[in-house]
Design a protein around this motif. Structure first.
Motif, PDB file in Angstrom:
ATOM      1  N   VAL A 221       0.838  -1.202   0.000  1.00  0.00           N
ATOM      2  CA  VAL A 221       0.000   0.000   0.000  1.00  0.00           C
ATOM      3  C   VAL A 221       0.873   1.252   0.000  1.00  0.00           C
ATOM      4  CG1 VAL A 221      -1.733   1.313   1.296  1.00  0.00           C
ATOM      5  CG2 VAL A 221      -1.930  -1.171   1.115  1.00  0.00           C
ATOM      6  N   MET A 222       1.964   1.229   0.771  1.00  0.00           N
ATOM      7  CA  MET A 222       2.890   2.360   0.771  1.00  0.00           C
ATOM      8  C   MET A 222       3.474   2.589  -0.623  1.00  0.00           C
ATOM      9  SD  MET A 222       5.027   1.818   4.315  1.00  0.00           S
ATOM     10  CE  MET A 222       4.318   2.108   5.939  1.00  0.00           C
ATOM     11  N   GLN A 223       3.875   1.512  -1.290  1.00  0.00           N
ATOM     12  CA  GLN A 223       4.446   1.642  -2.628  1.00  0.00           C
ATOM     13  C   GLN A 223       3.414   2.168  -3.619  1.00  0.00           C
ATOM     14  OE1 GLN A 223       7.403  -1.714  -3.734  1.00  0.00           O
ATOM     15  NE2 GLN A 223       6.098  -2.635  -2.165  1.00  0.00           N
ATOM     16  N   ILE A 273       7.258  13.343  -0.588  1.00  0.00           N
ATOM     17  CA  ILE A 273       6.310  14.322  -1.136  1.00  0.00           C
ATOM     18  C   ILE A 273       5.158  13.624  -1.830  1.00  0.00           C
ATOM     19  CG2 ILE A 273       6.044  16.102  -2.922  1.00  0.00           C
ATOM     20  CD1 ILE A 273       8.866  17.080  -2.134  1.00  0.00           C
ATOM     21  N   ALA A 274       5.446  12.556  -2.570  1.00  0.00           N
ATOM     22  CA  ALA A 274       4.393  11.823  -3.273  1.00  0.00           C
ATOM     23  C   ALA A 274       3.352  11.296  -2.297  1.00  0.00           C
ATOM     24  CB  ALA A 274       5.008  10.666  -4.073  1.00  0.00           C
ATOM     25  N   VAL A 275       3.803  10.719  -1.189  1.00  0.00           N
ATOM     26  CA  VAL A 275       2.868  10.183  -0.192  1.00  0.00           C
ATOM     27  C   VAL A 275       2.038  11.306   0.426  1.00  0.00           C
ATOM     28  CG1 VAL A 275       2.680   9.067   2.066  1.00  0.00           C
ATOM     29  CG2 VAL A 275       4.249   8.153   0.355  1.00  0.00           C
ATOM     30  N   ASN A 276       2.693  12.376   0.803  1.00  0.00           N
ATOM     31  CA  ASN A 276       1.955  13.408   1.529  1.00  0.00           C
ATOM     32  C   ASN A 276       1.069  14.255   0.634  1.00  0.00           C
ATOM     33  OD1 ASN A 276       4.339  12.782   3.546  1.00  0.00           O
ATOM     34  ND2 ASN A 276       2.628  13.665   4.685  1.00  0.00           N
ATOM     35  N   GLU A 277       1.368  14.314  -0.645  1.00  0.00           N
ATOM     36  CA  GLU A 277       0.419  14.934  -1.567  1.00  0.00           C
ATOM     37  C   GLU A 277      -0.804  14.050  -1.726  1.00  0.00           C
ATOM     38  OE1 GLU A 277       3.332  17.783  -4.292  1.00  0.00           O
ATOM     39  OE2 GLU A 277       2.579  15.882  -5.123  1.00  0.00           O
TER      40      GLU A 277
END
Length: 465
Positions: A221-223, A273-277
């Motif tokens: 899920v993280m990936q 940044i990708a995750v938090n966006e």
């Protein structure tokens, strides 16, 4: 008592574990309690009231949508994210709620979803009260809940305890620990690693193969979250009109001929940044241990799997287990709630957890792992939670990128030594808790201090996230 790894790493939606995931859990729990006690069919109206930080920043943190979806029976892990906008339009325009998806009641938002910006409940800044009424207006039930960070939700009775985490996760385990000192003693006595300790404790609830497979599912899920973040463009919701940067940064990194050894920092920045966006956009994320700090551990895990020698699935599992040990200590002995202790409890805890995980899979001894976590937390002490506009965007997104690179750096510091150090992890966690108590409320997820009040010249029109 120790908190399970699967309590610290939960699959949910953005933008906030305490303000989105928690209220959704509470809403569903309330509807389910009505059904369990035979009161659902008698319910003609439901009212939800948000207090403290939930009341102040709930709209920008997704609390309003979360309450409605939770009352309708959805869970953070199970809800189909793509259906949420249409679901909310249907509820608000139709002015109807389907409790647990099967019992319909009228819904008038101005009367039935109240945000108390100047009132708080006694036990935690993130308080909620749900009330159910029958057709004559008599109150059938009133229940208070507290969202205490990381998606943890407790009721009034548990909140009155000195240590509410015990009420959440009081499980008999072979290696109980409530301090870093106890954890290190267990490792030394049994000649095992920190990840071994946590795995043995988890095996009291689930077979080891299941623990491993579930942790690898969390990693998947993280990936997936990073991959989505690297594709999506446009602006983030809420009113600030913050442009998404991950997709452009990803393309530039892929096209770049730069072979500088510092380029890895750019990749780590991208992962976070990708995750938090994605989180800010209300997407699917893993609380790690919170949504506001959800990018740090995935970014450091991506660093491990893509930029170090010989990464393995077993290493991913051990990383998450060691990280959970530190997260458990932060949760039990201080807080992971920005509304309670500021961002030192969110980004600080996540940074310490990521550092512990990376030190574990980099060959660190238990003392070096504990040292890495201590350095990481020590250098996040006093970090405030002051999101501009109350949105989990500025400074939250970049703060995760900085936190991820900080975690990698402190591991190098810890592994350069022999594990002996002057300040213990226990002392730093205690300091974090005391610093949080001393911190003014305006710096604890209320958007009433710091950057939140010194950047915008004109207040923006916040819309639900």
């Amino acid at each position: 008592m120790t908190v399970s790894v699967f309590e610290l790493f939960k699959i949910g939606i953005g933008p906030s574990s305490s303000h989105t995931v928690g209220p959704m859990v509470a809403g569903r729990r309330f509807s389910q309690s009505l059904a369990d006690d035979g009161l659902l069919s008698q319910t003609a109206r439901v009212r939800a009231e948000m207090y403290g930080s939930l009341g102040v920043t709930g709209r920008s943190h997704g609390s309003t949508k979360a309450v409605l979806l939770g009352l309708e029976g959805d869970t953070p892990a199970g809800i189909e994210v793509e259906t949420i906008p249409a679901r909310l339009v249907a509820i608000r325009e139709g002015q109807r709620l389907r409790l647990l998806g099967r019992h319909e009641v009228p819904y008038y938002e101005r009367e039935d979803l109240l945000m108390h910006k100047r009132k708080s409940l006694p036990h935690h800044p993130n308080g909620m009260i749900f009330r159910a009424y029958d057709a004559t207006g008599n109150e059938l039930r009133a229940s208070s809940y507290y969202s205490i960070g990381g998606g943890f939700v407790i009721d009034e009775n548990a909140a009155a305890n000195d240590n509410p985490v015990i009420a959440v996760a009081a499980t008999a385990v072979p290696y109980p620990f409530s301090s870093g000192t106890e954890l290190l003693a267990i490792c030394q006595k049994n000649n095992i690693s920190i990840s071994d300790v946590v795995m043995e404790n988890e095996k009291q609830q689930l077979p080891e193969s299941t623990v491993r497979s579930r942790l690898l599912e969390i990693w998947e899920v993280m990936q997936a979250c990073v991959e989505r973040g690297c594709r999506e463009e446009g602006v983030l919701p809420g009113g600030l009109e913050v442009k998404r940067r991950a997709a452009g940064l990803h393309q530039r990194l892929c096209d770049s001929k730069d072979d500088s050894p510092l380029k890895v920092i750019d990749w780590v920045n991208l992962y976070a940044i990708a995750v938090n966006e994605e989180n800010a956009a209300g997407g699917r994320v893993v609380t790690a241990p919170t949504n506001g700090a959800a990018g740090i551990i995935p970014a450091v895990l991506h660093y491990y799997t893509r930029h170090t020698d010989s990464p393995t699935d077993d290493g991913v599992v051990r990383f998450l287990l060691a990280a959970a040990a530190v997260g458990s200590l932060c949760k039990e002995n201080a807080s992971i709630s920005g509304a309670e202790v500021g961002c030192q409890g969110e980004v600080g805890s996540a940074c310490a957890m990521a550092a512990a995980g990376l030190a574990e899979v980099s060959g660190g001894t238990p003392m070096q792992v504990e040292n890495a976590a201590e350095i990481a937390m020590e250098h996040n002490l006093g970090l405030t939670c002051d999101p501009i506009g109350g949105l989990v965007q500025i400074p939250c997104i970049e703060r995760n990128a900085v936190g991820a690179n900080k975690a990698i750096n402190v591991v190098r510091l810890a592994l350069a030594g022999d594990g002996e150090h002057f300040v213990s992890l226990d002392k730093v966690i205690k300091t974090m808790r005391e610093t949080g108590r001393d911190m003014k409320d305006k710096y604890k997820e209320t958007a009433r201090g710091g950057l939140a009040t010194h950047v915008l010249e004109v207040p923006i029109n916040i819309v639900d996230c």
